[in-house]
Design an enzyme around this catalytic site. Sequence first.
Site, PDB file in Angstrom:
ATOM      1  N   GLU A 123       1.423  -1.139  -0.079  1.00  0.00           N
ATOM      2  CA  GLU A 123       0.147   0.473   0.017  1.00  0.00           C
ATOM      3  C   GLU A 123       1.471   1.468  -0.304  1.00  0.00           C
ATOM      4  OE1 GLU A 123      -2.701  -0.214   3.405  1.00  0.00           O
ATOM      5  OE2 GLU A 123      -4.488  -1.854   1.814  1.00  0.00           O
ATOM      6  N   GLU A 269      -6.375  -8.467   0.230  1.00  0.00           N
ATOM      7  CA  GLU A 269      -6.101  -7.926   1.622  1.00  0.00           C
ATOM      8  C   GLU A 269      -8.057  -8.207   1.361  1.00  0.00           C
ATOM      9  OE1 GLU A 269      -3.986  -5.978   3.601  1.00  0.00           O
ATOM     10  OE2 GLU A 269      -2.916  -6.316   2.945  1.00  0.00           O
TER      11      GLU A 269
END
Length: 491
Positions: A123, A269
């Site tokens: 990220e 995720e």
Amino acid sequence: MGLLKAVGFRGLTVALLFFNLLVGLAVGIGVNWGTQLTHPLPPATVVKMLKDNGIQKVKLFDADSSILNALSKSGIQVMVGIPNEMLNALANSVQAAENWVSKNVSSHVSNGVDIRYAAVGNEPLLSTYNGTFLPTIFPALQNVQSALIKAGVSNQVKVTIPLNADVYDSSGSDMPSNGDFRPDTKDLMVEIVKFLSDNGAAFTVNIYPFISLYNDANFPADYAFFNGYSSSINDNGKIYNNVFDANHDTLVWALQKNGFGNLSIIVGEIGWPTDGDRNANLQYAQRFNQGFMSHIKNNAGTPMRPGPVDAYLFSLVDEDAKSIQPGNFERHWGLFYLDGTPKYQLSLGTTSSNGLVAASGVQYLDKKWCVMSPSASLDDPQVALSVSYACANADCTSLGYGTSCGNLDIRGNISYAFNSYYQINNQLDTACKFPNLSVITTSDPSSGDCKFRIMIRSSSSSALNAGAGSVEKPSCLILFVLVSVFVFTLL
């Protein structure tokens, strides 16, 4: 906040568990295997647990050699991770990228590890990073790809970047068809997407409906799940009754508008925490994860992308050493507690069992706990400082409003803090010597859903024993200041 704003917070972790179900006899199920624990299970124990549960894919947040060695010849597909802290070095040196690939990919592939992806960063474009990794993520991606080609493994191992869902939005609308990449990163995102497409790779995104609910008290709770939401969104004939589909298809629209409508998508995720917040509990987690399984099991996909959903559940086990900057829930994403015990009934559809299979052969410390002495006074001036010290050096995230131990009285809160510190320090006698306040007991102080857990024995125990000292006179004023507000709330 619009209904599509489902931010995933894995840059601080997490990392994170990874769930890849393409149903039935398709590509199987995967999980994120995070390792930020004080007492991790042995890698071989975890690999056996993965196989016992029919989990066929795993996503790692780094390239730990002991874990990769345990995965050798296991039949489990692997995504290895590159932490954000390494991006600068990899971006500025092709040789550094080649060295990383040689050490962490090629050598393990030749040793029987089925590595399929190299995840460059975690990220890195998260808005809260304020552009820290903007200059390095793309060059690092390019250099790692070049290194994979040079090593002769690029046909098997593909590059990707696990990205937070905040790299795109729908311009304040709830309609996925308004989706596009975030303006401050759009040019870079188009470059990255083109590069992934040119190299046969996939776009990896982390989607967290829980965060939508956590960030916005007015967010409709039922929309975060996969049943019960009665106010569906009609986007030009595409019907959305859950935030996952809407968020996913906002990305589909962003890709389509920029000329890459056919690029493969991996949900890196997705999951739901079980503690640390009023919306993080066993019931909601079971509802979400089982709902997600049911939602994708028939390969229905999303309105814009019918077919199998390639997704990885977050996460495998709780991580009691993760940062709680995003929230206390960060340490409670696991399908399993840190000892490998399943938290709730969940059918993955991968085995004959209708539930999760626990880790086997786990060894525990003795059945004893550290609690507040019955003779100790709540007015003792050492109470606040001692609890502050314990919570700052252990895990008190199950205490507080709406948590599993939220109904404890004052003495119960203090006992929980003391015991957490005692267990993390391997039940050393010196770890239960808060001045005139604590005592060791063999009577389990657990109450209802609030469990005073006994720590497992692990390879980290000897190291912790060597470093743990007496806390008879804790004098860490900085820690006291940092957590005093939290502690006095509990008291």
